[in-house]
Design a protein around this motif. Structure first.
Motif, PDB file in Angstrom:
ATOM      1  N   ILE A 259       0.872  -1.159   0.000  1.00  0.00           N
ATOM      2  CA  ILE A 259       0.000   0.000   0.000  1.00  0.00           C
ATOM      3  C   ILE A 259       0.913   1.213   0.000  1.00  0.00           C
ATOM      4  CG2 ILE A 259      -1.682   1.291   1.370  1.00  0.00           C
ATOM      5  CD1 ILE A 259      -2.575  -1.570   2.411  1.00  0.00           C
ATOM      6  N   GLN A 260       0.674   2.106  -0.935  1.00  0.00           N
ATOM      7  CA  GLN A 260       1.509   3.304  -1.074  1.00  0.00           C
ATOM      8  C   GLN A 260       1.214   4.274   0.055  1.00  0.00           C
ATOM      9  OE1 GLN A 260       3.798   3.996  -3.578  1.00  0.00           O
ATOM     10  NE2 GLN A 260       4.302   5.817  -2.404  1.00  0.00           N
ATOM     11  N   VAL A 261       2.239   4.707   0.778  1.00  0.00           N
ATOM     12  CA  VAL A 261       2.075   5.681   1.857  1.00  0.00           C
ATOM     13  C   VAL A 261       2.672   7.001   1.387  1.00  0.00           C
ATOM     14  CG1 VAL A 261       2.652   6.284   4.231  1.00  0.00           C
ATOM     15  CG2 VAL A 261       2.113   3.897   3.633  1.00  0.00           C
ATOM     16  N   ASN A 262       1.825   8.015   1.295  1.00  0.00           N
ATOM     17  CA  ASN A 262       2.256   9.356   0.856  1.00  0.00           C
ATOM     18  C   ASN A 262       2.312  10.273   2.060  1.00  0.00           C
ATOM     19  OD1 ASN A 262       2.023   8.453  -1.854  1.00  0.00           O
ATOM     20  ND2 ASN A 262      -0.152   8.854  -1.774  1.00  0.00           N
ATOM     21  N   ARG A 263       3.165  11.285   1.961  1.00  0.00           N
ATOM     22  CA  ARG A 263       3.284  12.271   3.045  1.00  0.00           C
ATOM     23  C   ARG A 263       2.887  13.633   2.561  1.00  0.00           C
ATOM     24  NH1 ARG A 263       8.109   9.832   6.481  1.00  0.00           N
ATOM     25  NH2 ARG A 263       7.708   7.783   5.781  1.00  0.00           N
TER      26      ARG A 263
END
Length: 67
Positions: free
Chosen positions: A63-67
């Motif tokens: 799962i892509q985690v963006n900030r």
């Protein structure tokens, strides 16, 4: 699925380590071909450590985690 426009899902929520992680993992299990991402700046955990642990769990499950 719509073959013309790829489906992408981005999640945010109150508890990273409860509702966000559980929903992200359920979505990934049900529709693994869809890009699932989480906006970490739109989430908070019960503690900062639990927040970071939930983000790492999601990263480990593609799962892509963006900030």
């Amino acid at each position: 699925m719509n073959e013309e426009e790829p489906i992408e899902i981005e999640l945010v929520g109150l508890c990273t380590d409860i509702c966000v992680v559980s929903n992200a993992l359920l979505l990934k299990a049900i529709i693994p071909e869809v890009r699932i991402s989480v906006d970490s700046s739109g989430c908070a955990g019960v503690t900062p450590e639990k927040h970071m642990a939930a983000l790492e769990t999601m990263r480990s499950c593609q799962i892509q985690v963006n900030r």
